[in-house]
Design a protein around this motif. Structure first.
Motif, PDB file in Angstrom:
ATOM      1  N   VAL A   2       0.682  16.543 -11.321  1.00  0.00           N
ATOM      2  CA  VAL A   2       0.768  15.317 -10.534  1.00  0.00           C
ATOM      3  C   VAL A   2       0.391  14.139 -11.416  1.00  0.00           C
ATOM      4  O   VAL A   2      -0.590  14.183 -12.156  1.00  0.00           O
ATOM      5  CB  VAL A   2      -0.167  15.383  -9.308  1.00  0.00           C
ATOM      6  N   GLN A   3       1.201  13.090 -11.336  1.00  0.00           N
ATOM      7  CA  GLN A   3       0.957  11.877 -12.102  1.00  0.00           C
ATOM      8  C   GLN A   3       1.208  10.682 -11.187  1.00  0.00           C
ATOM      9  O   GLN A   3       2.168  10.675 -10.418  1.00  0.00           O
ATOM     10  CB  GLN A   3       1.915  11.843 -13.287  1.00  0.00           C
ATOM     11  N   ILE A   4       0.343   9.666 -11.271  1.00  0.00           N
ATOM     12  CA  ILE A   4       0.514   8.441 -10.498  1.00  0.00           C
ATOM     13  C   ILE A   4       0.668   7.296 -11.477  1.00  0.00           C
ATOM     14  O   ILE A   4      -0.093   7.183 -12.435  1.00  0.00           O
ATOM     15  CB  ILE A   4      -0.691   8.202  -9.565  1.00  0.00           C
ATOM     16  N   GLU A   5       1.673   6.460 -11.227  1.00  0.00           N
ATOM     17  CA  GLU A   5       1.886   5.310 -12.097  1.00  0.00           C
ATOM     18  C   GLU A   5       2.460   4.152 -11.297  1.00  0.00           C
ATOM     19  O   GLU A   5       3.002   4.346 -10.199  1.00  0.00           O
ATOM     20  CB  GLU A   5       2.789   5.661 -13.266  1.00  0.00           C
ATOM     21  N   GLN A   6       2.334   2.960 -11.865  1.00  0.00           N
ATOM     22  CA  GLN A   6       2.895   1.777 -11.228  1.00  0.00           C
ATOM     23  C   GLN A   6       4.416   1.849 -11.331  1.00  0.00           C
ATOM     24  O   GLN A   6       4.958   2.256 -12.364  1.00  0.00           O
ATOM     25  CB  GLN A   6       2.366   0.516 -11.894  1.00  0.00           C
ATOM     26  N   ILE A   7       5.097   1.481 -10.235  1.00  0.00           N
ATOM     27  CA  ILE A   7       6.555   1.559 -10.197  1.00  0.00           C
ATOM     28  C   ILE A   7       7.146   0.249  -9.683  1.00  0.00           C
ATOM     29  O   ILE A   7       6.449  -0.581  -9.096  1.00  0.00           O
ATOM     30  CB  ILE A   7       7.038   2.740  -9.319  1.00  0.00           C
ATOM     31  N   ASP A  34       7.659  -7.464  -0.817  1.00  0.00           N
ATOM     32  CA  ASP A  34       7.613  -6.319  -1.733  1.00  0.00           C
ATOM     33  C   ASP A  34       7.484  -6.747  -3.200  1.00  0.00           C
ATOM     34  O   ASP A  34       6.764  -6.113  -3.967  1.00  0.00           O
ATOM     35  CB  ASP A  34       8.844  -5.430  -1.576  1.00  0.00           C
ATOM     36  N   PHE A  35       8.171  -7.805  -3.581  1.00  0.00           N
ATOM     37  CA  PHE A  35       8.154  -8.185  -4.986  1.00  0.00           C
ATOM     38  C   PHE A  35       6.886  -8.949  -5.365  1.00  0.00           C
ATOM     39  O   PHE A  35       6.705  -9.312  -6.517  1.00  0.00           O
ATOM     40  CB  PHE A  35       9.427  -8.944  -5.354  1.00  0.00           C
ATOM     41  N   ASP A  36       5.994  -9.158  -4.397  1.00  0.00           N
ATOM     42  CA  ASP A  36       4.684  -9.753  -4.671  1.00  0.00           C
ATOM     43  C   ASP A  36       3.594  -8.690  -4.756  1.00  0.00           C
ATOM     44  O   ASP A  36       2.455  -8.989  -5.105  1.00  0.00           O
ATOM     45  CB  ASP A  36       4.297 -10.751  -3.562  1.00  0.00           C
ATOM     46  N   GLY A  37       3.923  -7.458  -4.416  1.00  0.00           N
ATOM     47  CA  GLY A  37       2.928  -6.390  -4.380  1.00  0.00           C
ATOM     48  C   GLY A  37       2.848  -5.591  -5.666  1.00  0.00           C
ATOM     49  O   GLY A  37       3.583  -5.819  -6.628  1.00  0.00           O
ATOM     50  N   ILE A  38       1.927  -4.638  -5.639  1.00  0.00           N
ATOM     51  CA  ILE A  38       1.740  -3.674  -6.720  1.00  0.00           C
ATOM     52  C   ILE A  38       2.071  -2.323  -6.099  1.00  0.00           C
ATOM     53  O   ILE A  38       1.504  -1.964  -5.064  1.00  0.00           O
ATOM     54  CB  ILE A  38       0.289  -3.685  -7.234  1.00  0.00           C
ATOM     55  N   HIS A  39       2.973  -1.594  -6.706  1.00  0.00           N
ATOM     56  CA  HIS A  39       3.474  -0.355  -6.099  1.00  0.00           C
ATOM     57  C   HIS A  39       3.160   0.829  -7.007  1.00  0.00           C
ATOM     58  O   HIS A  39       3.275   0.729  -8.229  1.00  0.00           O
ATOM     59  CB  HIS A  39       4.981  -0.472  -5.868  1.00  0.00           C
ATOM     60  N   SER A  53       2.083   0.880  -1.439  1.00  0.00           N
ATOM     61  CA  SER A  53       2.204  -0.499  -1.906  1.00  0.00           C
ATOM     62  C   SER A  53       0.913  -1.247  -1.608  1.00  0.00           C
ATOM     63  O   SER A  53       0.325  -1.085  -0.537  1.00  0.00           O
ATOM     64  CB  SER A  53       3.384  -1.172  -1.202  1.00  0.00           C
ATOM     65  N   LEU A  54       0.497  -2.062  -2.549  1.00  0.00           N
ATOM     66  CA  LEU A  54      -0.784  -2.761  -2.486  1.00  0.00           C
ATOM     67  C   LEU A  54      -0.536  -4.260  -2.588  1.00  0.00           C
ATOM     68  O   LEU A  54       0.217  -4.715  -3.463  1.00  0.00           O
ATOM     69  CB  LEU A  54      -1.661  -2.280  -3.640  1.00  0.00           C
ATOM     70  N   PHE A  55      -1.192  -5.013  -1.697  1.00  0.00           N
ATOM     71  CA  PHE A  55      -1.007  -6.458  -1.644  1.00  0.00           C
ATOM     72  C   PHE A  55      -2.362  -7.146  -1.689  1.00  0.00           C
ATOM     73  O   PHE A  55      -3.092  -7.172  -0.702  1.00  0.00           O
ATOM     74  CB  PHE A  55      -0.243  -6.849  -0.370  1.00  0.00           C
ATOM     75  N   PRO A  56      -2.721  -7.723  -2.852  1.00  0.00           N
ATOM     76  CA  PRO A  56      -4.007  -8.415  -2.976  1.00  0.00           C
ATOM     77  C   PRO A  56      -3.932  -9.845  -2.450  1.00  0.00           C
ATOM     78  O   PRO A  56      -2.905 -10.513  -2.581  1.00  0.00           O
ATOM     79  CB  PRO A  56      -4.270  -8.405  -4.481  1.00  0.00           C
TER      80      PRO A  56
END
Length: 146
Positions: A2-7, A34-39, A53-56
């Motif tokens: 299992v690997q997690i990475e930003q996409i 969506d294009f303002d978040g970190i995925h 998806s993460l939205f600060p």
């Protein structure tokens, strides 16, 4: 493995659609910001299997659309994504992480320390509750004994 990475945001859409709203049109799962978040994508044996998806906003972060492909659910992938988010938010010095949780998933989030607020609502035929966890609390300083 299992690997997690930003996409890239668009990579989340297929997983969201299949896991969360398979009977809705594909565009239903796209978020206006969506294009303002970190995925983040979770890859199981090199196959994209889960997303979140993460939205600060300042030091408060909201995560949305945690989704694991139906055939891969109940294998701990959602837990791995939540643990990754918690670590990521702590590194970013976030003070709070929150989500709109489906009521039937409340216990899942509770295992990680999320607390249900009094805020509940109905959307798209699902009952939701806002859940949150406080992060990076400042330790009180004491002048006693000095």
């Amino acid at each position: 493995m299992v690997q997690i990475e930003q996409i890239f945001p668009s990579l989340t859409w297929r997983i969201r659609h299949e896991a969360m709203y398979p009977d809705k049109p594909f565009d239903f799962v796209k978020l206006p910001d969506d294009f303002d978040g970190i995925h983040f994508g979770l890859y199981a044996d090199h196959i994209l299997t889960g997303v979140v998806s993460l939205f600060p906003k300042n030091d408060v972060y909201q995560f949305r659309k945690l989704a694991i492909l139906p055939h891969a659910q109940k294998q701990g992938y959602g837990a791995k994504l939540i643990e990754y988010l918690l670590d990521f938010c702590k590194i970013q010095k976030a003070t709070r992480l929150w989500c709109n949780a489906r009521v039937n998933a409340k216990e899942f989030y509770h295992k990680f320390g999320f607390i249900a607020t009094q805020d509940t609502f109905l959307k798209d035929g699902y009952d939701f509750v806002i859940m949150e966890i406080i992060l990076n609390k400042e330790e009180p300083t004491s002048s006693e004994g000095i």
